[in-house]
Design a protein around this motif. Structure first.
Motif, PDB file in Angstrom:
ATOM      1  N   ALA A  28       0.844  -1.198   0.000  1.00 26.25           N
ATOM      2  CA  ALA A  28       0.000   0.000   0.000  1.00 26.25           C
ATOM      3  C   ALA A  28       0.877   1.244   0.000  1.00 26.25           C
ATOM      4  O   ALA A  28       1.898   1.296   0.697  1.00 26.25           O
ATOM      5  CB  ALA A  28      -0.906  -0.004   1.222  1.00 26.25           C
ATOM      6  N   PRO A  29       0.507   2.262  -0.774  1.00 24.32           N
ATOM      7  CA  PRO A  29       1.323   3.480  -0.799  1.00 24.32           C
ATOM      8  C   PRO A  29       1.147   4.304   0.456  1.00 24.32           C
ATOM      9  O   PRO A  29       0.102   4.245   1.122  1.00 24.32           O
ATOM     10  CB  PRO A  29       0.790   4.220  -2.029  1.00 24.32           C
ATOM     11  CG  PRO A  29      -0.605   3.731  -2.200  1.00 24.32           C
ATOM     12  CD  PRO A  29      -0.615   2.308  -1.723  1.00 24.32           C
ATOM     13  N   ASN A  30       2.153   5.069   0.759  1.00 21.56           N
ATOM     14  CA  ASN A  30       2.096   5.988   1.882  1.00 21.56           C
ATOM     15  C   ASN A  30       1.288   7.217   1.464  1.00 21.56           C
ATOM     16  O   ASN A  30       1.631   7.893   0.481  1.00 21.56           O
ATOM     17  CB  ASN A  30       3.523   6.380   2.274  1.00 21.56           C
ATOM     18  CG  ASN A  30       3.557   7.234   3.516  1.00 21.56           C
ATOM     19  OD1 ASN A  30       2.547   7.813   3.908  1.00 21.56           O
ATOM     20  ND2 ASN A  30       4.720   7.306   4.142  1.00 21.56           N
ATOM     21  N   ALA A  33       3.230  10.487   1.296  1.00 19.42           N
ATOM     22  CA  ALA A  33       4.149  10.566   0.151  1.00 19.42           C
ATOM     23  C   ALA A  33       3.374  10.797  -1.136  1.00 19.42           C
ATOM     24  O   ALA A  33       3.791  11.592  -1.998  1.00 19.42           O
ATOM     25  CB  ALA A  33       4.958   9.270   0.063  1.00 19.42           C
ATOM     26  N   MET A  34       2.238  10.111  -1.288  1.00 19.89           N
ATOM     27  CA  MET A  34       1.456  10.298  -2.504  1.00 19.89           C
ATOM     28  C   MET A  34       0.889  11.719  -2.591  1.00 19.89           C
ATOM     29  O   MET A  34       0.807  12.295  -3.677  1.00 19.89           O
ATOM     30  CB  MET A  34       0.316   9.275  -2.531  1.00 19.89           C
ATOM     31  CG  MET A  34       0.778   7.843  -2.730  1.00 19.89           C
ATOM     32  SD  MET A  34       1.678   7.578  -4.281  1.00 19.89           S
ATOM     33  CE  MET A  34       3.282   7.109  -3.657  1.00 19.89           C
ATOM     34  N   ILE A  37       3.670  13.887  -3.800  1.00 21.94           N
ATOM     35  CA  ILE A  37       3.898  13.685  -5.238  1.00 21.94           C
ATOM     36  C   ILE A  37       2.802  14.380  -6.045  1.00 21.94           C
ATOM     37  O   ILE A  37       3.056  15.026  -7.065  1.00 21.94           O
ATOM     38  CB  ILE A  37       3.943  12.178  -5.552  1.00 21.94           C
ATOM     39  CG1 ILE A  37       5.181  11.548  -4.917  1.00 21.94           C
ATOM     40  CG2 ILE A  37       3.929  11.933  -7.046  1.00 21.94           C
ATOM     41  CD1 ILE A  37       5.201  10.045  -5.004  1.00 21.94           C
ATOM     42  N   ARG A  38       1.574  14.274  -5.568  1.00 20.42           N
ATOM     43  CA  ARG A  38       0.459  14.887  -6.299  1.00 20.42           C
ATOM     44  C   ARG A  38       0.614  16.400  -6.340  1.00 20.42           C
ATOM     45  O   ARG A  38       0.371  17.035  -7.380  1.00 20.42           O
ATOM     46  CB  ARG A  38      -0.864  14.510  -5.629  1.00 20.42           C
ATOM     47  CG  ARG A  38      -2.087  14.909  -6.433  1.00 20.42           C
ATOM     48  CD  ARG A  38      -3.357  14.551  -5.679  1.00 20.42           C
ATOM     49  NE  ARG A  38      -4.528  14.626  -6.536  1.00 20.42           N
ATOM     50  CZ  ARG A  38      -5.143  15.743  -6.907  1.00 20.42           C
ATOM     51  NH1 ARG A  38      -4.674  16.899  -6.490  1.00 20.42           N
ATOM     52  NH2 ARG A  38      -6.200  15.709  -7.698  1.00 20.42           N
ATOM     53  N   ALA A  40       3.360  18.116  -6.219  1.00 26.74           N
ATOM     54  CA  ALA A  40       4.430  18.475  -7.157  1.00 26.74           C
ATOM     55  C   ALA A  40       3.956  18.351  -8.598  1.00 26.74           C
ATOM     56  O   ALA A  40       4.243  19.205  -9.449  1.00 26.74           O
ATOM     57  CB  ALA A  40       5.644  17.575  -6.915  1.00 26.74           C
ATOM     58  N   LEU A  41       3.213  17.282  -8.868  1.00 26.25           N
ATOM     59  CA  LEU A  41       2.721  17.080 -10.235  1.00 26.25           C
ATOM     60  C   LEU A  41       1.736  18.165 -10.638  1.00 26.25           C
ATOM     61  O   LEU A  41       1.759  18.649 -11.775  1.00 26.25           O
ATOM     62  CB  LEU A  41       2.054  15.708 -10.337  1.00 26.25           C
ATOM     63  CG  LEU A  41       2.999  14.515 -10.476  1.00 26.25           C
ATOM     64  CD1 LEU A  41       2.222  13.223 -10.323  1.00 26.25           C
ATOM     65  CD2 LEU A  41       3.700  14.547 -11.825  1.00 26.25           C
ATOM     66  N   MET A  42       0.882  18.542  -9.731  1.00 30.19           N
ATOM     67  CA  MET A  42      -0.103  19.567 -10.064  1.00 30.19           C
ATOM     68  C   MET A  42       0.577  20.898 -10.354  1.00 30.19           C
ATOM     69  O   MET A  42       0.181  21.633 -11.269  1.00 30.19           O
ATOM     70  CB  MET A  42      -1.102  19.719  -8.913  1.00 30.19           C
ATOM     71  CG  MET A  42      -2.037  18.524  -8.743  1.00 30.19           C
ATOM     72  SD  MET A  42      -2.946  18.122 -10.229  1.00 30.19           S
ATOM     73  CE  MET A  42      -4.028  19.534 -10.326  1.00 30.19           C
ATOM     74  N   GLN A  44       3.533  21.261 -11.587  1.00 28.45           N
ATOM     75  CA  GLN A  44       4.129  21.151 -12.922  1.00 28.45           C
ATOM     76  C   GLN A  44       3.064  21.216 -14.009  1.00 28.45           C
ATOM     77  O   GLN A  44       3.276  21.827 -15.068  1.00 28.45           O
ATOM     78  CB  GLN A  44       4.912  19.838 -13.008  1.00 28.45           C
ATOM     79  CG  GLN A  44       5.738  19.717 -14.276  1.00 28.45           C
ATOM     80  CD  GLN A  44       6.689  18.538 -14.232  1.00 28.45           C
ATOM     81  OE1 GLN A  44       6.866  17.919 -13.191  1.00 28.45           O
ATOM     82  NE2 GLN A  44       7.291  18.229 -15.363  1.00 28.45           N
ATOM     83  N   ALA A  45       1.925  20.567 -13.758  1.00 26.34           N
ATOM     84  CA  ALA A  45       0.855  20.581 -14.754  1.00 26.34           C
ATOM     85  C   ALA A  45       0.330  21.993 -14.973  1.00 26.34           C
ATOM     86  O   ALA A  45       0.058  22.413 -16.111  1.00 26.34           O
ATOM     87  CB  ALA A  45      -0.274  19.642 -14.307  1.00 26.34           C
ATOM     88  N   MET A  48       2.857  23.908 -17.005  1.00 23.38           N
ATOM     89  CA  MET A  48       2.822  23.512 -18.412  1.00 23.38           C
ATOM     90  C   MET A  48       1.583  24.057 -19.092  1.00 23.38           C
ATOM     91  O   MET A  48       1.622  24.454 -20.269  1.00 23.38           O
ATOM     92  CB  MET A  48       2.867  21.990 -18.521  1.00 23.38           C
ATOM     93  CG  MET A  48       4.226  21.401 -18.195  1.00 23.38           C
ATOM     94  SD  MET A  48       4.261  19.607 -18.276  1.00 23.38           S
ATOM     95  CE  MET A  48       3.992  19.354 -20.014  1.00 23.38           C
ATOM     96  N   ALA A  49       0.464  24.062 -18.368  1.00 31.96           N
ATOM     97  CA  ALA A  49      -0.767  24.595 -18.957  1.00 31.96           C
ATOM     98  C   ALA A  49      -0.619  26.078 -19.256  1.00 31.96           C
ATOM     99  O   ALA A  49      -1.029  26.564 -20.316  1.00 31.96           O
ATOM    100  CB  ALA A  49      -1.941  24.346 -18.016  1.00 31.96           C
TER     101      ALA A  49
END
Lengths: 301, 206
Positions: A28-30, A33-34, A37-38, A40-42, A44-45, A48-49
């Motif tokens: 199972a993911p932590n 941590a997830m 990660i989310r 950071a991704l948002m 970046q998204a 980029m947008a």
């Protein structure tokens, strides 16, 4: 996944249950941590947008003010690219042709060309001498061409270059090479070096030749005993005697334990008493005399 | 978070059009399965978290070039994950056992129960370790990532039947390792065996 489990045997269900429990518990993911990660991704998204929106907005402004000429805008870079490439090729070609023309005898680049030839000669003695001989040939050819064209300046420059090569290392080496069309193509270099301790001069001969007839000719020459290197050794020995004594002693020479036929038999002084020569000119080994006759002592030994 | 295939495709289209929230929903939908697949392959949770982030960053960057072309978004995403795992395994040779993966048992379990569960999971991990690499990958894609056999076949670049065969053999091998008997096999063998002949192997005992 469920649709595939229908065809499984009941014994597999326990295995599936254990794997699911294993995945849920140990794999199972932590959540923290997830979430990190989310985030950071948002970020970046979103970046980029924004960049994509800016890129999309750019072409809209000139499209309303400038007339649309797609064919011209597409072809213009191609034409300029080809023109630039053609001009660059012409420039390179002109530079090369001009450099070649200027590096001929009498030209402004003739001096640098001679210097370049000298600088690129190999350092080993024999290849160096061969390179110098090639340069001499080139100078002779330049003299011939310049004479044909009645170019006095080119003739003078080539002659100066030739003399410079010939006088390149006085008292060090003498080199030669056979002319084209000669019976045996050969080239040689004679080096003169001061012997250690001031005990004279060491003379070294390097001979490069192509025997007539190739391998067959070389084998035949070996059988007949006319190997050029032996002749050279004999000539060197006689040259040494002549330089040291002022005269050439005519006697048989033994090189490396092999009895050899002397070259100057015709000039051999007559022996004190007539004797029968040993077969093939060989000298009997010490202690092995034929017919009990004592061989007269050679006064030169 | 449960999404059907059409909803996923709509989110992908929105994300390609530049909607960050659509990509966020895709992350919410896939991140757990991607992480489980990766951690089952690289074994170390910290590495798996880094690789999970890397996979979604690559997906975000490559999303404008993504076209369905018969491969759904999930299969495409797990291809990225598989390539990331392969690159990671190539560059990190240090091997960590499956036992080191994080374990989060229920909060109300007693010490004896925790020990028993931990032992059971250690046995499963040991059985997984005994599999071949392809069998282990099929188990990871089918059971840990939750892909269908066809999706797993797309990810691995194999035929669907090949993936089913690999899964069948992997399950059989794990069952043998864990001592889980198959009553159906016993019945079939009893039917086929001639009268008076002794059973062969552990499944035929009894």
């Amino acid at each position: 996944m469920d649709e595939d489990f229908v065809e499984r045997r009941p014994g597999d269900l326990e295995m599936y249950r254990r794997l699911d429990a294993y995945a849920e518990t140990r794999l199972a993911p932590n959540a923290a941590a997830m979430a990190r990660i989310r985030a950071a991704l948002m970020g970046q998204a979103v970046a980029m947008a924004d960049a994509g929106a800016a890129t999309l907005a750019l072409p809209l402004q000139p499209a309303t003010t400038l007339p649309q000429r797609p064919s011209m805008t597409l072809r213009r870079p191609d034409v300029s690219r080809w023109s630039a490439a053609f001009l660059a090729a012409c420039l390179c070609l002109g530079l090369v042709a001009g450099s070649v023309a200027a590096s001929t005898a009498g030209g402004p680049f003739y001096g640098p060309r001679l210097w370049l030839e000298e600088a690129t000669l190999p350092s080993a003695p024999l290849p160096h001498a061969h390179g110098q001989l090639d340069r001499l040939d080139a100078r002779l050819e330049e003299i011939r061409v310049a004479t044909t064209n009645a170019n006095a300046g080119a003739v003078e420059a080539a002659l100066l270059a030739y003399a410079e090569i010939v006088d390149d290392r006085p008292n060090e080496l003498i080199a030669w090479r056979s002319l084209p069309g000669s019976q045996v193509d050969h080239a040689g270099v004679v080096h003169f070096e001061r012997a250690p301790g001031g005990r004279g001069t060491q003379v070294t001969v390097e001979l490069d030749y192509t025997p007539p007839g190739g391998m067959v000719g070389a084998t035949l020459a070996k059988v007949l005993g006319t190997i050029p290197m032996r002749e050279v050794q004999e000539d060197l020995r006689r040259f040494k005697q002549w330089m040291e004594t002022g005269d050439i002693v005519l006697s048989e020479g033994v090189v490396r334990g092999v009895a050899r036929r002397a070259v100057g038999d015709a000039r051999r002084p007559a022996p004190a008493s007539p004797r029968r020569p040993s077969p093939r000119g060989r000298r009997p080994a010490p202690g092995r005399r034929r017919g009990g006759a004592r061989r007269p002592e050679d006064p030169t030994r | 978070m449960t999404l059907d295939e059409a909803a996923v495709e709509r989110l992908v289209g929105d994300a390609q059009a530049g909607d960050p929230r659509a990509f966020g929903r895709l992350f919410d939908h896939y991140h757990a399965s991607v992480y489980r697949y990766i951690v089952s392959r690289v074994h170390r949770p910290s590495d798996a978290e880094d690789l999970t982030q890397l996979v979604f960053v690559k997906a975000l960057e490559a999303l404008p070039r993504y076209e369905a072309r018969g491969i759904p978004f999930g299969g495409w995403l797990f291809r990225l994950a598989r390539n990331a795992v392969i690159d990671h395994v190539r560059t990190h040779r240090d091997h960590v056992g499956l036992e080191s993966a994080s374990e989060r048992p229920g909060g109300d379990a007693g010490p004896d129960e925790i020990v028993a569960v931990r032992q059971a999971f250690d046995e499963v991990a040991a059985a997984l370790e005994a599999l071949t690499d392809e069998q282990r990958e099929v188990i990871a894609l089918r059971f840990f990532a939750g892909l269908s056999a066809r999706e797993a076949a797309d990810v691995m670049g194999k035929q669907e039947g090949t993936v089913r065969g690999l899964q069948f053999r992997a399950i059989a091998a794990m069952r043998r390792s864990l001592g889980i008997e198959d009553p159906d096999t016993t019945v079939v063998e009893r039917r086929l065996r001639p009268t008076g002949e002794k059973p062969i192997g552990p499944s035929g005992i009894g």
